[in-house]
Design a protein around this motif. Structure first.
Motif, PDB file in Angstrom:
ATOM      1  N   TYR A  49       0.811  -1.218   0.000  1.00 52.80           N
ATOM      2  CA  TYR A  49       0.000   0.000   0.000  1.00 52.80           C
ATOM      3  C   TYR A  49       0.848   1.273   0.000  1.00 52.80           C
ATOM      4  N   VAL A  50       1.851   1.327   0.859  1.00 47.99           N
ATOM      5  CA  VAL A  50       2.672   2.529   0.977  1.00 47.99           C
ATOM      6  C   VAL A  50       3.841   2.489   0.000  1.00 47.99           C
ATOM      7  N   LEU A  51       4.533   1.347  -0.043  1.00 47.64           N
ATOM      8  CA  LEU A  51       5.723   1.226  -0.890  1.00 47.64           C
ATOM      9  C   LEU A  51       5.397   0.741  -2.299  1.00 47.64           C
ATOM     10  N   ARG A  52       4.159   0.323  -2.517  1.00 44.80           N
ATOM     11  CA  ARG A  52       3.668  -0.076  -3.839  1.00 44.80           C
ATOM     12  C   ARG A  52       4.469  -1.233  -4.439  1.00 44.80           C
ATOM     13  N   GLU A  53       4.645  -2.243  -3.623  1.00 42.26           N
ATOM     14  CA  GLU A  53       5.327  -3.466  -4.048  1.00 42.26           C
ATOM     15  C   GLU A  53       4.428  -4.665  -3.734  1.00 42.26           C
ATOM     16  N   PRO A  54       3.281  -4.778  -4.410  1.00 44.97           N
ATOM     17  CA  PRO A  54       2.322  -5.836  -4.050  1.00 44.97           C
ATOM     18  C   PRO A  54       2.824  -7.248  -4.300  1.00 44.97           C
ATOM     19  N   ASP A  55       3.611  -7.447  -5.353  1.00 41.85           N
ATOM     20  CA  ASP A  55       4.124  -8.795  -5.626  1.00 41.85           C
ATOM     21  C   ASP A  55       5.129  -9.217  -4.567  1.00 41.85           C
ATOM     22  N   ARG A  56       5.933  -8.270  -4.083  1.00 38.40           N
ATOM     23  CA  ARG A  56       6.868  -8.591  -3.000  1.00 38.40           C
ATOM     24  C   ARG A  56       6.111  -8.883  -1.707  1.00 38.40           C
ATOM     25  N   ALA A  57       5.036  -8.141  -1.486  1.00 38.58           N
ATOM     26  CA  ALA A  57       4.227  -8.398  -0.292  1.00 38.58           C
ATOM     27  C   ALA A  57       3.707  -9.830  -0.318  1.00 38.58           C
ATOM     28  N   LYS A  58       3.402 -10.331  -1.497  1.00 39.84           N
ATOM     29  CA  LYS A  58       2.824 -11.666  -1.631  1.00 39.84           C
ATOM     30  C   LYS A  58       3.875 -12.764  -1.623  1.00 39.84           C
ATOM     31  N   THR A  59       5.019 -12.523  -2.260  1.00 36.51           N
ATOM     32  CA  THR A  59       5.986 -13.612  -2.467  1.00 36.51           C
ATOM     33  C   THR A  59       7.275 -13.471  -1.661  1.00 36.51           C
TER      34      THR A  59
END
Length: 565
Positions: A414-424
């Motif tokens: 949400y803040v850093l805009r790294e959704p794929d990293r958040a998931k994997t």
């Protein structure tokens, strides 16, 4: 592993485990203890949060003997976890062994799954069928180990049936069965207590060196591999490693398929295993207190509350090498370093400094970090319980608990805009991403509560999608992508807030954008029909494609097309 079946579980074992189950039932407001046992078991085994557990559960009609599926797709792990749960309601039945007829159900499912038998689409319930397709997607990408967890609050399989199951799994090569019975859960809960535990290790030869400074005391010497195996063997389950010795280790055992561990095993079992000392980095242990007799030959080192902070791979690999015959590694010697310190921050620094590889352990190493403690204290005023450690506040209502790893994932997406990293790459949140994710300049209690409320809004939608799938009311599940796409919704909400001039930390205003953002992703998935959500939301290119799509550029994902019903 075959548990020490000669040890009979006691009423106290039963009571301790039941208390743990009831804590989950009360916190999550679950209807029965059997449902709570599923959450309790998966939390203790995988150390994942309630939301991930809820997404993993496939229990119900047509579950083919598989009650939960969890795919750990981290590159350093790659494990497919299959669960079956059996729960009994009173202590009088605790002697009942795990039902052996379940073996055939699990084997039948596994055979169909690995053969990619399309008939699973009609013989599995919708949630399990969705998971089956995720498994197929995962297996397209890499080789995975398969761990089958038999979980019950009574006794495990009888030894003949356990052996039969192991033999049945042998053709699958990477599949193994792990039992978690009442004794396993009771001992696991007991290990988490703060009672001092004493261990000893015998050094070999008289070539060792000790030193003392104001903040720490250290000892360097040589130890046999057999001593390390003896140290880490679970005293209650001789075929298992005592994982409480690795709570501060920032690396976890990666399995025999990992190249590093395969080399360690090969060296330990080779005719040249006397060279091990020169080829291996050794083991580092930190402890609260350490004693040994200086100037003595082959001294014993006594340690209070030791933790192996470096050498987890080595010690586990030696344990596997010694499994068939301990004497095979008698000639293996390795470097040992023991450090006594009462300074927890220094312990963390030792753990990080002695690990040359990327840190991958979750929150354990950072749980007592100043930032984590301050977050917990700040949130308490707002009625939230911050879980620096797994299930730290399980006695509190679920809606009041904020998980540390989940918060890190939310910040990443949400803040850093790294959704794929958040998931994997959630394993790196408390490693190399730590100072990036837990930036003190944004970590006010108000901001954290706002982010959590926004996440829960999205997660509630995900739960509704799972419920719809479970209910079979809908014949098709056009919005099932949301089960995998929570972090990408948060990412798109962040972009929308920037576009509209909305504060990221104003839940009421952010909620106004939710319908539009969800519709955009829904349209994106429709235009990329044939791409599996499991793969789409793990790809690093998806966020760029979504951002361009939101600006009106209709682009297709550069992924291999996959068939999904």
């Amino acid at each position: 592993m075959v548990n020490a079946t000669h040890i009979n579980p006691t009423l106290l074992d039963w009571s301790q485990v039941r208390s743990g189950i009831l804590a989950f039932q009360n916190s999550l407001k679950l209807e029965g203890e059997a449902d709570a046992f599923q959450f309790f078991a998966m939390s203790k085994i995988l150390k994942i949060d309630d939301d991930e557990i809820r997404s993993a559960i496939t229990d119900g009609g047509d579950d083919r003997g598989i009650d939960a599926v969890y795919i750990d797709g981290r590159p350093e792990r790659r494990v497919i976890h299959l669960f079956q749960f059996k729960h009994i309601s009173n202590f009088e039945k605790v002697g009942n062994s795990f039902p052996s007829n379940e073996i055939d159900k699990i084997q039948s499912f596994l055979d169909c799954c690995l053969r990619k038998d399309k008939s699973l689409g009609t013989s599995c319930n919708p949630v399990l069928w969705h998971k089956v397709q995720d498994i197929w997607e995962a297996l397209e990408e890499a080789v995975y180990s398969i761990h089958i967890h038999l979980c019950n609050n009574a006794s495990g399989l009888t030894q003949p049936h356990y052996i039969r199951f192991e033999e049945a799994l042998r053709p699958y090569q990477h599949a193994s069965v792990i039992q978690h019975d009442l004794l396993w859960f009771s001992r696991h809960l007991s290990k988490s207590t703060t009672i001092d535990r004493e261990y000893d290790l015998a050094l070999v030869e008289d070539q060792y060196f000790g030193r003392t400074d104001g903040f720490a005391k250290g000892l360097i010497g040589t130890v046999r591999g057999t001593e390390i195996v003896r140290l880490i063997t679970d005293p209650e389950f001789s075929q298992e490693v005592d994982d409480s010795l690795f709570e501060d280790n920032i690396r976890v055992y990666l399995g025999e398929e990992n190249d590093i561990n395969r080399k360690i095993l090969t060296t330990a079992l080779s005719q040249e295993n006397s060279q091990f000392w020169y080829l291996n980095n050794g083991i580092t242990i930190v402890c609260d207190r350490m004693d040994y007799q200086p100037r003595s030959a082959n001294p014993k080192v006594r340690m209070v509350n030791p933790q192996i902070v470096n050498g987890g791979q080595t010690s586990h690999a030696l344990f596997e090498a010694a499994r068939p015959d301990l004497t095979k590694i008698y000639d293996v010697k390795l470097l040992l370093r023991v450090i006594e310190t009462a300074d927890r921050n220094f312990t963390n620094r030792v753990a990080e400094a002695t690990n040359s590889q990327t840190p991958i352990r979750s929150r354990d190493i950072r749980s007592n970090d100043s930032i984590q403690i301050r977050i917990e204290n700040a949130l308490r005023t707002f009625g939230y319980y911050y879980e620096r450690k797994n299930d730290q506040h399980i006695d509190q209502p679920a809606e009041s608990r904020i998980d540390a790893v989940k918060l890190g994932q939310i910040i990443l997406a949400y803040v850093l805009r790294e959704p794929d990293r958040a998931k994997t790459a959630s394993n790196r949140i408390f490693g190399e991403y730590y100072s990036w994710v837990f930036d003190e300049s944004i970590l006010s209690a108000e901001n954290i509560v706002a982010m959590w409320r926004i996440y829960k809004m999205v997660d509630d939608d995900r739960r509704r999608a799972i419920a719809a799938m479970n209910s079979r009311i809908k014949q098709t599940y056009d919005e099932s992508w949301i089960i995998e796409g929570v972090f990408h919704i948060l990412y798109m909400l962040s972009l929308k807030c920037e576009q509209e001039g909305t504060s990221l930390y104003d839940p009421e205003e952010v909620e106004k954008h939710y319908t539009a953002v969800k519709s955009q992703i829904d349209e994106f998935m429709v235009q990329n029909r044939g791409q599996a959500a499991y793969r789409v939301f793990r790809s690093a290119v998806t966020k760029q494609m979504l951002a361009r799509f939101a600006r009106g550029q209709q682009l297709s994902l550069p992924l291999e097309p996959t068939e999904r019903t």
